[in-house]
Design a protein around this motif. Structure first.
Motif, short mmCIF file in Angstrom:
data_model
loop_
_atom_site.label_atom_id
_atom_site.label_comp_id
_atom_site.label_asym_id
_atom_site.label_seq_id
_atom_site.Cartn_x
_atom_site.Cartn_y
_atom_site.Cartn_z
N ALA A 1 4.91 12.63 9.06
CA ALA A 1 5.58 11.49 9.69
C ALA A 1 5.96 10.44 8.66
O ALA A 1 6.96 9.73 8.82
CB ALA A 1 4.67 10.89 10.76
N GLY A 2 5.19 10.33 7.60
CA GLY A 2 5.52 9.39 6.52
C GLY A 2 4.89 8.03 6.68
O GLY A 2 4.39 7.65 7.75
N TYR A 3 4.94 7.30 5.60
CA TYR A 3 4.31 5.97 5.56
C TYR A 3 4.86 5.04 6.63
O TYR A 3 4.11 4.29 7.28
CB TYR A 3 4.51 5.36 4.18
N ASP A 4 6.16 5.07 6.81
CA ASP A 4 6.78 4.12 7.75
C ASP A 4 6.38 4.36 9.20
O ASP A 4 6.57 3.49 10.05
CB ASP A 4 8.31 4.18 7.62
N ALA A 5 5.84 5.54 9.48
CA ALA A 5 5.42 5.85 10.85
C ALA A 5 3.96 5.48 11.12
O ALA A 5 3.48 5.67 12.24
CB ALA A 5 5.62 7.34 11.13
N LEU A 6 3.27 4.95 10.14
CA LEU A 6 1.87 4.59 10.34
C LEU A 6 1.72 3.51 11.40
O LEU A 6 2.58 2.61 11.50
CB LEU A 6 1.25 4.09 9.03
N PRO A 7 0.64 3.55 12.16
CA PRO A 7 0.38 2.46 13.10
C PRO A 7 0.03 1.18 12.35
O PRO A 7 -0.26 1.21 11.15
CB PRO A 7 -0.82 2.97 13.90
N ASP A 8 0.07 0.08 13.06
CA ASP A 8 -0.32 -1.18 12.44
C ASP A 8 -1.75 -1.08 11.93
O ASP A 8 -2.62 -0.45 12.56
CB ASP A 8 -0.21 -2.33 13.44
N GLY A 9 -1.99 -1.71 10.81
CA GLY A 9 -3.33 -1.69 10.25
C GLY A 9 -3.49 -2.78 9.21
O GLY A 9 -2.50 -3.32 8.70
N GLU A 10 -4.72 -3.05 8.90
CA GLU A 10 -4.99 -4.04 7.88
C GLU A 10 -4.61 -3.53 6.50
O GLU A 10 -4.28 -4.29 5.61
CB GLU A 10 -6.48 -4.40 7.91
N ASP A 11 -4.68 -2.22 6.35
CA ASP A 11 -4.29 -1.59 5.11
C ASP A 11 -3.95 -0.14 5.39
O ASP A 11 -4.11 0.36 6.51
CB ASP A 11 -5.37 -1.72 4.04
N VAL A 12 -3.48 0.57 4.36
CA VAL A 12 -3.06 1.95 4.55
C VAL A 12 -4.23 2.85 4.93
O VAL A 12 -4.07 3.81 5.69
CB VAL A 12 -2.36 2.47 3.28
N HIS A 13 -5.42 2.54 4.45
CA HIS A 13 -6.59 3.38 4.72
C HIS A 13 -6.95 3.34 6.20
O HIS A 13 -7.17 4.37 6.84
CB HIS A 13 -7.76 2.92 3.85
N ALA A 14 -6.99 2.11 6.72
CA ALA A 14 -7.28 1.96 8.15
C ALA A 14 -6.17 2.54 9.01
O ALA A 14 -6.42 3.14 10.05
CB ALA A 14 -7.50 0.49 8.48
N ALA A 15 -4.92 2.36 8.57
CA ALA A 15 -3.79 2.85 9.35
C ALA A 15 -3.79 4.38 9.42
O ALA A 15 -3.52 4.98 10.47
CB ALA A 15 -2.48 2.36 8.74
N ASP B 1 0.79 -1.23 0.00
CA ASP B 1 0.00 0.00 0.00
C ASP B 1 0.82 1.28 0.00
O ASP B 1 0.26 2.37 -0.14
CB ASP B 1 -0.93 0.03 1.22
N LYS B 2 2.12 1.16 0.14
CA LYS B 2 2.93 2.39 0.18
C LYS B 2 2.74 3.21 -1.08
O LYS B 2 2.78 4.45 -1.05
CB LYS B 2 4.41 2.03 0.36
N ARG B 3 2.48 2.53 -2.18
CA ARG B 3 2.33 3.21 -3.46
C ARG B 3 1.15 4.18 -3.46
O ARG B 3 1.16 5.17 -4.19
CB ARG B 3 2.16 2.17 -4.56
#
Length: 482
Positions: free
Chosen positions: A71-85, A29-31
């Motif tokens: 903060a950037g993608y790598d700082a996202l909390p755990d999630g099922e996908d990028v949207h939820a994160a 999902d980083k893309r």
């Protein structure tokens, strides 16, 4: 990445388990991280304008989204996908009000909007790659309008032609690939946001407004179609597979030409052997040739995934999108490499000139000369075919004339006309019909080709500017809430 089954707030029974990692698409999902932020912002602005959330709430949410972006993608909390994160990150930052960001939408319409949003950028890059490739082909063709070369059918010497004529044959194919990509872009550039899970929403949303904020040309009307269809991915990958097939054919030609000494590839597009110091291998072109397999397998994989899926949303769709990303990356790179190989290649004109007449390649020209003098073409064809059994000079043709016609060749056509037809350069010069290899005909093709290329460059530049303008307008709207 897809699905209404993974909302941020879950019942406890769905909070864990061994399948959580299997369900997650975070790795891929980083893309679409930047795309998701844009979609979130446009949706929140629309909610505020419609009075569904207050301006103060919108300001808080938009501020939190800026923090997530910084903060950037790598700082996202755990999630099922990028949207939820991202949504979790917003809620962690500002509390429950962050959950209002998801009002009047589902992840089903959200994710497909993100895919289309990002895919537009990828398509522009693919378009720009085809334009650069066409420029390289046209420039090289302009330098070789009179450079003779052998032409083949069934890989057998057929008729003499020119390097320019060969190059422009591929420019014509890539021009159609450009046209197909532009057509595909127009169907990608339609906004599904607001379709929700598939049955719309009771909130008084403005779908046209979110489409405008995101730079889409129009809205996908039917909410079930909007949230579930992936036909736009099929069209894009199919178009890219066609382009890759064009590239593969050209790469194969150049590999064969290099083998025969007709063309010298730049060292930047070749390599040597680890053991054989004399070798110069056309490695990059071999990889360009192989890219057609990558693209066709991507298309096959996507169609297989989509085959038989019922309406509306199914989790299978999570597996569909990576085929598009992988294919567009591979084909864009191969197109750029092919352009560089053509632009830097050196054509060995002496060797090409000698090879242009091999295998009695002017035989068709002789038959044409006889037919133009009044002989039925089939009779002329028979005469030249008989001559080819013993030679390819005037004497063999004259002997064949005595056998087929019962009289010397000069009774039908002057010797100098036949001698001219036997010369590869004269044979090429005689083929001055539209699109033919004669230098004058090629110059006409070049004029039309340059005009078409300029028109396509203008169209792609307009698309790029429209996307940039939409992004700037959205940023201005977001800043107005500060």
């Amino acid at each position: 990445m897809d699905g209404e089954s993974g909302d941020v707030v879950r019942r406890e029974r769905f909070s864990g388990g061994p399948a959580r990692g299997f369900l997650s698409s975070m790795g891929a999902d980083k893309r679409i991280f930047e795309a998701d932020l844009a979609v979130d912002r446009a949706h929140v602005v629309m909610l505020a304008e419609q009075g569904i959330v207050s301006e103060e709430e919108a300001d808080e949410i938009l501020g939190a989204l800026s923090e997530v972006e910084a903060a950037g993608y790598d700082a996202l909390p755990d999630g099922e996908d990028v949207h939820a994160a991202i949504e979790t990150g917003v809620i962690d930052s500002i509390g429950p009000v962050g959950g209002k960001m998801h009002t009047a939408r589902s992840r089903n319409d959200e994710v497909v909007t993100c895919i289309r949003y990002r895919l537009r950028e990828d398509l522009v890059e693919a378009l720009e790659a085809t334009l650069a490739f066409r420029e390289a082909l046209v420039e090289a063709a302009g330098e070789h309008t009179e450079t003779l070369m052998p032409g083949y059918t069934h890989l057998q010497p057929a008729q003499p032609t020119t390097v320019a004529h060969w190059l422009l044959s591929y420019e014509g194919a890539v021009a159609r690939d450009t046209e197909r990509l532009l057509d595909a872009y127009s169907r990608v550039n339609r906004c599904p946001l607001g379709a929700a899970a598939f049955a719309g929403t009771p909130f008084d949303i403005d779908r046209e407004r979110t489409a405008e904020l995101l730079g889409f040309e129009s809205v996908l009307e039917n909410s079930m179609d909007a949230s579930s269809t992936r036909d736009f991915l099929v069209e894009v990958i199919g178009t890219l597979a066609t382009l890759a097939t064009t590239l593969s054919g050209m790469a194969e030609d150049l590999i064969i030409f290099a083998n025969r000494g007709y063309v010298e590839l730049s060292d930047d597009y070749a390599s040597t052997s680890s053991i054989m110091p004399q070798k110069k291998n056309p490695d990059t072109l071999e990889l360009v040739r192989a890219t057609a397999g990558d693209a066709s397998s991507g298309l096959s994989g996507l169609l297989t995934t989509l085959k038989g899926l019922p309406r509306a949303y199914n989790r299978d769709l999570q597996r569909a999108t990576p085929y598009a990303w992988e294919t567009v990356d591979a084909v864009c790179e191969a197109t750029t490499v092919a352009a560089g190989a053509v632009a830097t290649a050196g054509w060995n004109e002496g060797i090409l000139r000698e090879a242009a007449g091999e295998g009695f390649s002017t035989a068709t020209g002789v038959a044409d000369a006889l037919a133009m003098a009044g002989l039925p073409f089939r009779t002329a064809h028979e005469l030249v075919a008989l001559a080819a059994e013993s030679g390819s000079d005037y004497a063999a043709l004259d002997a064949a004339s005595e056998e087929v016609l019962g009289e010397p060749l000069t009774e039908h056509v002057p010797r100098e006309a036949i001698e001219a037809a036997l010369d590869p350069a004269e044979s090429v010069a005689s083929r001055d019909s539209q699109g033919g290899p004669a230098p004058g005909a090629v110059e006409g093709t070049l004029t039309a080709t340059r005009a078409a290329l300029a028109a396509d460059e203008t169209a792609v530049d307009g698309i790029r500017k429209a996307l940039d303008a939409a992004a700037n307008d959205l940023n201005e709207e977001v800043r107005s809430y500060d």
